[in-house]
Design a protein around this motif. Structure first.
Motif, PDB file in Angstrom:
ATOM      1  N   LEU A 225       9.379  22.520  -7.386  1.00 46.08           N
ATOM      2  CA  LEU A 225       8.697  21.414  -8.051  1.00 46.08           C
ATOM      3  C   LEU A 225       9.678  20.333  -8.470  1.00 46.08           C
ATOM      4  CD1 LEU A 225       6.137  23.374 -10.282  1.00 46.08           C
ATOM      5  CD2 LEU A 225       5.647  22.037  -8.204  1.00 46.08           C
ATOM      6  N   GLN A 226      10.852  20.721  -8.878  1.00 45.76           N
ATOM      7  CA  GLN A 226      11.873  19.726  -9.272  1.00 45.76           C
ATOM      8  C   GLN A 226      12.353  18.929  -8.063  1.00 45.76           C
ATOM      9  OE1 GLN A 226      14.832  22.144 -11.268  1.00 45.76           O
ATOM     10  NE2 GLN A 226      13.642  22.201 -13.211  1.00 45.76           N
ATOM     11  N   ASP A 227      12.518  19.663  -6.910  1.00 47.96           N
ATOM     12  CA  ASP A 227      12.922  18.954  -5.682  1.00 47.96           C
ATOM     13  C   ASP A 227      11.840  17.949  -5.243  1.00 47.96           C
ATOM     14  OD1 ASP A 227      15.194  20.431  -5.695  1.00 47.96           O
ATOM     15  OD2 ASP A 227      14.489  21.905  -4.215  1.00 47.96           O
ATOM     16  N   LYS A 228      10.590  18.334  -5.447  1.00 45.94           N
ATOM     17  CA  LYS A 228       9.479  17.431  -5.090  1.00 45.94           C
ATOM     18  C   LYS A 228       9.529  16.147  -5.917  1.00 45.94           C
ATOM     19  CE  LYS A 228       5.427  16.506  -3.164  1.00 45.94           C
ATOM     20  NZ  LYS A 228       5.312  16.183  -1.719  1.00 45.94           N
ATOM     21  N   VAL A 229       9.887  16.265  -7.169  1.00 48.29           N
ATOM     22  CA  VAL A 229       9.997  15.091  -8.039  1.00 48.29           C
ATOM     23  C   VAL A 229      11.112  14.187  -7.560  1.00 48.29           C
ATOM     24  CG1 VAL A 229      10.547  14.346 -10.378  1.00 48.29           C
ATOM     25  CG2 VAL A 229       8.995  16.265 -10.016  1.00 48.29           C
ATOM     26  N   GLU A 230      12.243  14.771  -7.129  1.00 48.81           N
ATOM     27  CA  GLU A 230      13.375  13.974  -6.661  1.00 48.81           C
ATOM     28  C   GLU A 230      13.015  13.204  -5.388  1.00 48.81           C
ATOM     29  OE1 GLU A 230      16.401  13.225  -7.738  1.00 48.81           O
ATOM     30  OE2 GLU A 230      15.890  14.222  -9.631  1.00 48.81           O
ATOM     31  N   ARG A 231      12.376  13.898  -4.463  1.00 49.63           N
ATOM     32  CA  ARG A 231      11.986  13.231  -3.215  1.00 49.63           C
ATOM     33  C   ARG A 231      10.980  12.095  -3.492  1.00 49.63           C
ATOM     34  NH1 ARG A 231      11.827  18.574  -1.271  1.00 49.63           N
ATOM     35  NH2 ARG A 231       9.524  18.572  -1.442  1.00 49.63           N
ATOM     36  N   SER A 232      10.076  12.310  -4.447  1.00 47.01           N
ATOM     37  CA  SER A 232       9.103  11.283  -4.793  1.00 47.01           C
ATOM     38  C   SER A 232       9.772  10.043  -5.346  1.00 47.01           C
ATOM     39  CB  SER A 232       8.089  11.831  -5.801  1.00 47.01           C
ATOM     40  OG  SER A 232       7.386  12.911  -5.262  1.00 47.01           O
ATOM     41  N   LYS A 233      10.783  10.252  -6.166  1.00 45.52           N
ATOM     42  CA  LYS A 233      11.502   9.097  -6.730  1.00 45.52           C
ATOM     43  C   LYS A 233      12.225   8.316  -5.651  1.00 45.52           C
ATOM     44  CE  LYS A 233      12.137  11.004 -11.385  1.00 45.52           C
ATOM     45  NZ  LYS A 233      13.120  11.423 -12.419  1.00 45.52           N
TER      46      LYS A 233
ATOM     47  N   LYS B 146       0.821  -1.200   0.000  1.00 43.42           N
ATOM     48  CA  LYS B 146       0.000   0.000   0.000  1.00 43.42           C
ATOM     49  C   LYS B 146       0.861   1.258   0.000  1.00 43.42           C
ATOM     50  CE  LYS B 146      -3.883   2.050   2.495  1.00 43.42           C
ATOM     51  NZ  LYS B 146      -4.796   1.912   3.676  1.00 43.42           N
ATOM     52  N   ALA B 147       1.954   1.240   0.799  1.00 45.04           N
ATOM     53  CA  ALA B 147       2.870   2.394   0.851  1.00 45.04           C
ATOM     54  C   ALA B 147       3.585   2.585  -0.480  1.00 45.04           C
ATOM     55  CB  ALA B 147       3.876   2.205   1.983  1.00 45.04           C
ATOM     56  N   TYR B 148       4.017   1.515  -1.050  1.00 47.64           N
ATOM     57  CA  TYR B 148       4.712   1.590  -2.344  1.00 47.64           C
ATOM     58  C   TYR B 148       3.795   2.168  -3.418  1.00 47.64           C
ATOM     59  CZ  TYR B 148       6.610  -0.042  -6.797  1.00 47.64           C
ATOM     60  OH  TYR B 148       7.063  -0.101  -8.108  1.00 47.64           O
ATOM     61  N   HIS B 149       2.579   1.690  -3.484  1.00 44.97           N
ATOM     62  CA  HIS B 149       1.633   2.174  -4.495  1.00 44.97           C
ATOM     63  C   HIS B 149       1.292   3.649  -4.266  1.00 44.97           C
ATOM     64  CE1 HIS B 149       0.022  -2.137  -5.466  1.00 44.97           C
ATOM     65  NE2 HIS B 149       1.278  -1.926  -5.902  1.00 44.97           N
ATOM     66  N   ALA B 150       1.234   4.084  -3.024  1.00 56.66           N
ATOM     67  CA  ALA B 150       0.981   5.497  -2.728  1.00 56.66           C
ATOM     68  C   ALA B 150       2.161   6.358  -3.181  1.00 56.66           C
ATOM     69  CB  ALA B 150       0.722   5.678  -1.232  1.00 56.66           C
ATOM     70  N   ALA B 151       3.401   5.876  -2.963  1.00 55.50           N
ATOM     71  CA  ALA B 151       4.596   6.622  -3.392  1.00 55.50           C
ATOM     72  C   ALA B 151       4.635   6.741  -4.910  1.00 55.50           C
ATOM     73  CB  ALA B 151       5.850   5.915  -2.873  1.00 55.50           C
ATOM     74  N   CYS B 152       4.290   5.676  -5.600  1.00 58.36           N
ATOM     75  CA  CYS B 152       4.262   5.722  -7.064  1.00 58.36           C
ATOM     76  C   CYS B 152       3.239   6.737  -7.560  1.00 58.36           C
ATOM     77  CB  CYS B 152       3.939   4.342  -7.621  1.00 58.36           C
ATOM     78  SG  CYS B 152       5.257   3.133  -7.393  1.00 58.36           S
TER      79      CYS B 152
ATOM     80  N   GLU C  27       2.256   9.414  -5.916  1.00 54.78           N
ATOM     81  CA  GLU C  27       2.754  10.756  -5.603  1.00 54.78           C
ATOM     82  C   GLU C  27       3.839  11.174  -6.585  1.00 54.78           C
ATOM     83  OE1 GLU C  27       2.650  14.282  -3.601  1.00 54.78           O
ATOM     84  OE2 GLU C  27       1.336  12.531  -3.307  1.00 54.78           O
ATOM     85  N   GLU C  28       4.674  10.236  -6.980  1.00 52.90           N
ATOM     86  CA  GLU C  28       5.735  10.534  -7.961  1.00 52.90           C
ATOM     87  C   GLU C  28       5.131  10.962  -9.298  1.00 52.90           C
ATOM     88  OE1 GLU C  28       9.592   8.333 -10.055  1.00 52.90           O
ATOM     89  OE2 GLU C  28       7.882   7.164  -9.292  1.00 52.90           O
ATOM     90  N   LYS C  29       4.144  10.242  -9.733  1.00 54.02           N
ATOM     91  CA  LYS C  29       3.510  10.570 -11.010  1.00 54.02           C
ATOM     92  C   LYS C  29       2.864  11.952 -10.961  1.00 54.02           C
ATOM     93  CE  LYS C  29       0.132   8.840 -14.327  1.00 54.02           C
ATOM     94  NZ  LYS C  29      -0.869   7.782 -14.621  1.00 54.02           N
ATOM     95  N   LEU C  30       2.274  12.322  -9.829  1.00 52.74           N
ATOM     96  CA  LEU C  30       1.632  13.615  -9.688  1.00 52.74           C
ATOM     97  C   LEU C  30       2.687  14.741  -9.693  1.00 52.74           C
ATOM     98  CD1 LEU C  30      -0.999  15.152  -9.223  1.00 52.74           C
ATOM     99  CD2 LEU C  30      -0.672  14.809  -6.765  1.00 52.74           C
ATOM    100  N   ALA C  31       3.831  14.499  -9.037  1.00 54.95           N
ATOM    101  CA  ALA C  31       4.901  15.519  -8.996  1.00 54.95           C
ATOM    102  C   ALA C  31       5.474  15.761 -10.383  1.00 54.95           C
ATOM    103  CB  ALA C  31       5.988  15.078  -8.011  1.00 54.95           C
ATOM    104  N   ILE C  32       5.687  14.714 -11.123  1.00 59.14           N
ATOM    105  CA  ILE C  32       6.236  14.866 -12.490  1.00 59.14           C
ATOM    106  C   ILE C  32       5.262  15.638 -13.367  1.00 59.14           C
ATOM    107  CG2 ILE C  32       6.878  13.583 -14.561  1.00 59.14           C
ATOM    108  CD1 ILE C  32       7.968  11.381 -12.744  1.00 59.14           C
ATOM    109  N   SER C  33       3.980  15.347 -13.189  1.00 60.73           N
ATOM    110  CA  SER C  33       2.974  16.040 -13.998  1.00 60.73           C
ATOM    111  C   SER C  33       2.961  17.545 -13.684  1.00 60.73           C
ATOM    112  CB  SER C  33       1.602  15.437 -13.727  1.00 60.73           C
ATOM    113  OG  SER C  33       0.606  16.143 -14.429  1.00 60.73           O
ATOM    114  N   ARG C  34       3.124  17.917 -12.396  1.00 61.97           N
ATOM    115  CA  ARG C  34       3.141  19.330 -12.033  1.00 61.97           C
ATOM    116  C   ARG C  34       4.386  20.031 -12.579  1.00 61.97           C
ATOM    117  NH1 ARG C  34       1.385  18.761  -5.647  1.00 61.97           N
ATOM    118  NH2 ARG C  34      -0.852  18.347  -6.021  1.00 61.97           N
ATOM    119  N   GLU C  35       5.525  19.334 -12.528  1.00 60.42           N
ATOM    120  CA  GLU C  35       6.772  19.932 -13.043  1.00 60.42           C
ATOM    121  C   GLU C  35       6.658  20.196 -14.542  1.00 60.42           C
ATOM    122  OE1 GLU C  35      11.566  18.979 -13.334  1.00 60.42           O
ATOM    123  OE2 GLU C  35      10.106  17.376 -12.940  1.00 60.42           O
TER     124      GLU C  35
END
Length: 485
Positions: free
Chosen positions: A190-198, A157-163, A165-173
């Motif tokens: 926004l770029q830092d958010k994408v890195e943390r999501s990955k 469940k945690a892994y799927h939530a992180a995935c 969130e990552e997809k949402l951050a990339i879309s915003r960037e």
């Protein structure tokens, strides 16, 4: 981690497999079902035993009723004996079915009851000891594996939530690059958010894979422990199944009368009795006892005598003593009595009312007298047949029309055979209190509750003359009826 563990909390059952958490409960429930099935089988056998008993009683009642009907009916000779053989068959078969009922209840029913008591042990708090042991065994075997499965579900469940969130951050960037209104600082966030999501995706994925590997390593031990408890339940169920098979075979043996030697002999004897029926022999017997072969006291010249010429009226007949046979009266019409059950006999019985009342007391309680359905049927038998073998026939013959039973006036009912020198009385409607069966041809027969018309008042012997609704006129005991108010 301390506290009680619940293997059904937080785990979604994805299939109907036995290995899923909590699905062992069906195996546990089978133990309780085994106890209930013992009760069902006992009820089944008990109902069948009751059917056997009722059938046996009905056979006995049928045989008793029809045996009397045949014996009193017009059938005679060897065919009568062949007919009565069916009643004997019914009585014997009834005894066999009572034995079947006894075997079902005393052997099969009791055997299941005792086995159930030995196999299932009730607890003080409810339920059975065997059910609780199986439940505890499965819970203990499943608890470690279910705990790891719960961790796997959480990591997934945690892994799927992180995935997500990552997809949402990339879309915003991506969208921010096309927006000239955003300053470089906002774009940097926004770029830092994408890195943390990955990084979160990599971290949760590693944890998810690790927990799944631990679950895989625990699965063999989990399966072994579950198999062990399951085999114990299988052994318990195997005992029940084998016991049921054994009991059902015994029930089959008790029900199968075709293999009982006495049952075969019943129908072998019945067949022999039927085959012994001989029409020629019966015709010969009837000729000798009821036909031209009978002896006859032909009229002869006799000297006049006051005693021999005296005739008895009906009132004088009623005063005669019990069972006195009248001889030498009006001998010109008498016939020699034949020593067989069809011959006519001229005998006088007094106190007819008392004899009827002695055989039946309408105020007796059924439980005190032990009356059964068959005894109640006996009271109906008397009126079933229109002819009885011991029925008396008139033996006096005269060429006078008033005494000629074959005269046209009597046949048409124009004359009244009961006319006597008694004063006329007003006709009154009365109701029968008890059953009464006429003992002679000029007596009425009726059932309790029947209504009739009283034509003459009671005489000194306690008899009244009356008329049934069908027009039949005759005598009846006065204390057997009451006036209709």
């Amino acid at each position: 981690m301390s506290g009680s563990y619940d293997d059904s909390v937080g785990v979604e059952v994805s299939s109907d497999s036995f290995w899923e958490v909590g699905n062992y409960k069906r195996t546990v429930k089978r133990i309780d079902d085994g106890h209930r099935l013992c009760n069902d089988l006992m009820n089944c056998i008990h109902e069948r035993a009751r059917i056997e008993k009722v059938y046996a009683q009905q056979l006995t009642e049928w045989a008793k009723r029809w045996k009397q009907l045949v014996e009193k009916g017009p059938q005679y000779g060897t065919v009568e004996r062949a007919w009565c053989a069916f009643m004997s068959e019914a009585e014997k078969v009834s005894e066999l079915h009572l034995e079947v009922k006894g075997s079902l209840m005393n052997e099969d029913f009791e055997k299941i009851k005792n086995w159930q008591k030995e196999a299932f042990h009730k607890q003080m708090m409810g339920g059975f000891k065997e059910t609780k042991e199986a439940e505890d065994g499965f819970r203990k075997a499943q608890k470690p594996w279910a705990k790891k499965l719960k961790e796997v579900e959480a990591a997934k469940k945690a892994y799927h939530a992180a995935c997500k969130e990552e997809k949402l951050a990339i879309s915003r960037e991506t969208n921010s690059k096309a927006d000239p209104a955003l300053n470089p600082e906002q774009l940097k966030k926004l770029q830092d958010k994408v890195e943390r999501s990955k990084q979160d995706v990599l971290k949760t994925k590693e944890k998810y894979e690790k927990s799944l590997k631990e679950l895989d390593n625990a699965t063999p031990q989990y399966m072994e422990n579950m198999e062990q408890v399951f085999e114990q339940c299988q052994q318990f169920e195997e005992k029940r199944l084998r016991f049921f098979r054994e009991v059902l075979l015994e029930v089959q043996k008790h029900l199968d009368l075709s293999n009982v030697a006495s049952y075969k002999n019943i129908y072998r004897e019945l067949e022999q009795n039927i085959k012994t029926a001989d029409a020629v022999e019966d015709l010969r017997w009837f000729r000798a006892n009821q036909g031209p072969g009978m002896s006859m006291n032909w009229p002869q010249f006799e000297e006049w005598s006051a005693d021999l010429n005296r005739t008895l009226s009906r009132r004088e007949k009623k005063k005669a003593s019990d069972g006195v046979t009248l001889t030498g009266i009006n001998q010109t019409g008498d016939q020699v009595s034949q020593p067989n059950k069809h011959s006519s006999s001229l005998s006088v019985q007094s106190n007819t009312v008392q004899s009827v009342q002695s055989s039946y007391n309408p105020f007796e309680d059924e439980e005190d007298t032990g009356s059964t359905v068959s005894e109640k049927e006996d009271s109906k038998i008397k009126n079933v047949g229109s002819y009885e073998k011991n029925q008396s026939y008139p033996t006096d013959w005269s060429d006078e029309e008033s005494n000629n039973p074959f005269s046209s006036t009597d046949a048409n009912g124009d004359t009244n055979p009961f006319d006597e020198d008694t004063p006329p009385a007003m006709e009154v409607r009365v109701r029968a209190l008890y059953d009464y069966e006429g003992q002679e041809q000029d007596e009425l027969s009726f059932k309790a509750g029947d209504e009739l018309t009283k034509m003459e008042n009671e005489d000194e012997q306690g008899w009244c003359k009356g008329r049934l609704d069908n027009g039949q006129v005759g005598l009846y005991p006065a204390n057997y009826v009451e006036p209709i108010q």
